[in-house]
Design a protein around this motif. Sequence first.
Motif, PDB file in Angstrom:
ATOM      1  N   ALA A  58     -11.987  21.111 -38.794  1.00  0.00           N
ATOM      2  CA  ALA A  58     -12.764  21.776 -39.846  1.00  0.00           C
ATOM      3  C   ALA A  58     -13.307  23.068 -39.260  1.00  0.00           C
ATOM      4  N   ASN A 109     -14.621  22.405 -35.459  1.00  0.00           N
ATOM      5  CA  ASN A 109     -15.488  21.251 -35.156  1.00  0.00           C
ATOM      6  C   ASN A 109     -14.937  20.411 -34.011  1.00  0.00           C
ATOM      7  N   PHE A 113      -5.146  24.857 -45.744  1.00  0.00           N
ATOM      8  CA  PHE A 113      -6.460  24.430 -46.240  1.00  0.00           C
ATOM      9  C   PHE A 113      -6.543  24.686 -47.736  1.00  0.00           C
ATOM     10  N   GLY A 129     -16.935  24.244 -42.152  1.00  0.00           N
ATOM     11  CA  GLY A 129     -17.011  23.172 -43.149  1.00  0.00           C
ATOM     12  C   GLY A 129     -15.760  22.983 -43.985  1.00  0.00           C
ATOM     13  N   ILE A 130     -14.742  23.804 -43.726  1.00  0.00           N
ATOM     14  CA  ILE A 130     -13.514  23.716 -44.520  1.00  0.00           C
ATOM     15  C   ILE A 130     -12.508  22.821 -43.796  1.00  0.00           C
ATOM     16  N   PRO A 131     -11.986  21.789 -44.448  1.00  0.00           N
ATOM     17  CA  PRO A 131     -10.979  20.953 -43.802  1.00  0.00           C
ATOM     18  C   PRO A 131      -9.668  21.722 -43.635  1.00  0.00           C
ATOM     19  N   ASN A 188      -6.067  17.580 -37.512  1.00  0.00           N
ATOM     20  CA  ASN A 188      -7.036  17.855 -38.572  1.00  0.00           C
ATOM     21  C   ASN A 188      -8.320  18.358 -37.941  1.00  0.00           C
TER      22      ASN A 188
END
Lengths: 127, 370
Positions: free
Chosen positions: B180, B165, B203, B183-185, B178
């Motif tokens: 993503a 992202n 993660f 959609g996964i941090p 940080n």
Amino acid sequence: MAIDKNARYLESHEYAKPSGEYMVFGISDHAQTELGDVVFVELPAVGKKLTKGALFGTIESVKAASDLYAPVSGTVVEVNEAVKNDPSLVNKDCYGAGWLVKVTPSNPSEFQSLLDPAAYGKAIGEE
Amino acid sequence: MNGRKPTNITALHDWHVTHGAKMTAFAGYDMPINYSTGAVEEHLITRRSVGLFDIDHMGQLEITGQSADDFVARMITAKVSDLVPPMARYSLLLDEKGGVIDDLFVYRLPSSWWIVVNASNHAADLEWFRAHAPSSVKVTDRSDDTYMIAVQGPRAIELLDKVANSPVSTIQRFCWGNIAIDGIPVLFGRTGYTGEDGGELFFPAEKALQLWEFLLKQGEMLGIETKPIGLAARDSLRFEAGMPLHGHEISIEINPIEAGFKWACDFEKEFVGKEALLAIIEKGVSRKLAGIEVSGGVPREGYEVASPDGTVIGHCVAGMFCPTVKKYAANAFVEPGFAKAGTNVSVIIRGQPRTAVVVKRPLYVPAYRR
């Protein structure tokens, strides 16, 4: 696993394959799969006398070194220089370009005592 | 861990097996040694494009509390006083004798220290930290809820830039950020163990399969060759790049001075093992780590190294075929007089001395140091 129908085998996975008056030695497809990537081969010099069942060289994969045993007795007439330079030929084409040595057999009847393709297939749990 | 539980598996274990991996026991885990691609080709893929590594066997410890900064500074060898978010650094963990309990990566997070340790030493490290921690410091094992995948190779940053992202290319080497992905941090650390650019992804463990398959699929869709890589190639990649593997180039029996890791120790501060190291430096080392190139066989761990007159002067702690530089090479501890590049030695392979020469390490200069 491919089993060359023209070859005969030791339980330790070396094969001997008649080629005119000679015998070509190598290792089976099953063996090369189990070894993984072959990175080094040490082979005897031309003229060396080999005895059936005795050590004739070493093959080294990424993980380990393995002894090579002669399937039949004989005198080395040719060594596969290509496989010394590119050991991955054993993985790519073990019954063809990845052959190891060619010998003049001293006791042709020994070939009959080896595992035939069906018996070798059974020994490695196939067919 | 430590043999108490014979075989742990990672969340990707079934994936590895169904995708043709040959599995092997490593540090109490059943891990892929190589896939059907083969160890040599997996090494080369990582050097030319992108390799994905399941490294969830590695441990993560989080250190918090009022005096956490002082505690971390005293426990590990690296300078930490200048570490501010988003920085991370390589360090050693020593005992009082200067033996290496483990090597690790320490991340300065906003309100904690995040420490990444080797699977084989995970339990011992945890015990060591906890035994030394004052009551104001909390050492939490975060390994079970954290998954770890490494994405390594010259196109790794390009791949991640396209799927994350926010771009990872803005994160500097040995720093974290940080992001993503799908959609996964993800906590992304721009580091690794291959000598290539890329990163290590932390993660939530339950997202392992989703992220792994997403990265492989995105690689394929974007035309960026991306393949899973097993432990055999991980070992040859780190070996070529001159990185140590605990239990080989460093161990509880090996001190950082003889192993060439003085640079990872900050002598301006106090740390466990410092006094021992100062004494070792004063006295001089009795052996030194040397890279050795061998002709006529594959050198392996345990093989003896001899001088030209046949006297045994050391032994190999790791050795293998190196696919990128196409050499058979070992790391060996030898008498200091034989550790200089260019020195002729031999390595005893199956009873035969083989011609060998000491060479400059690393054999492959990491991409980010060129």
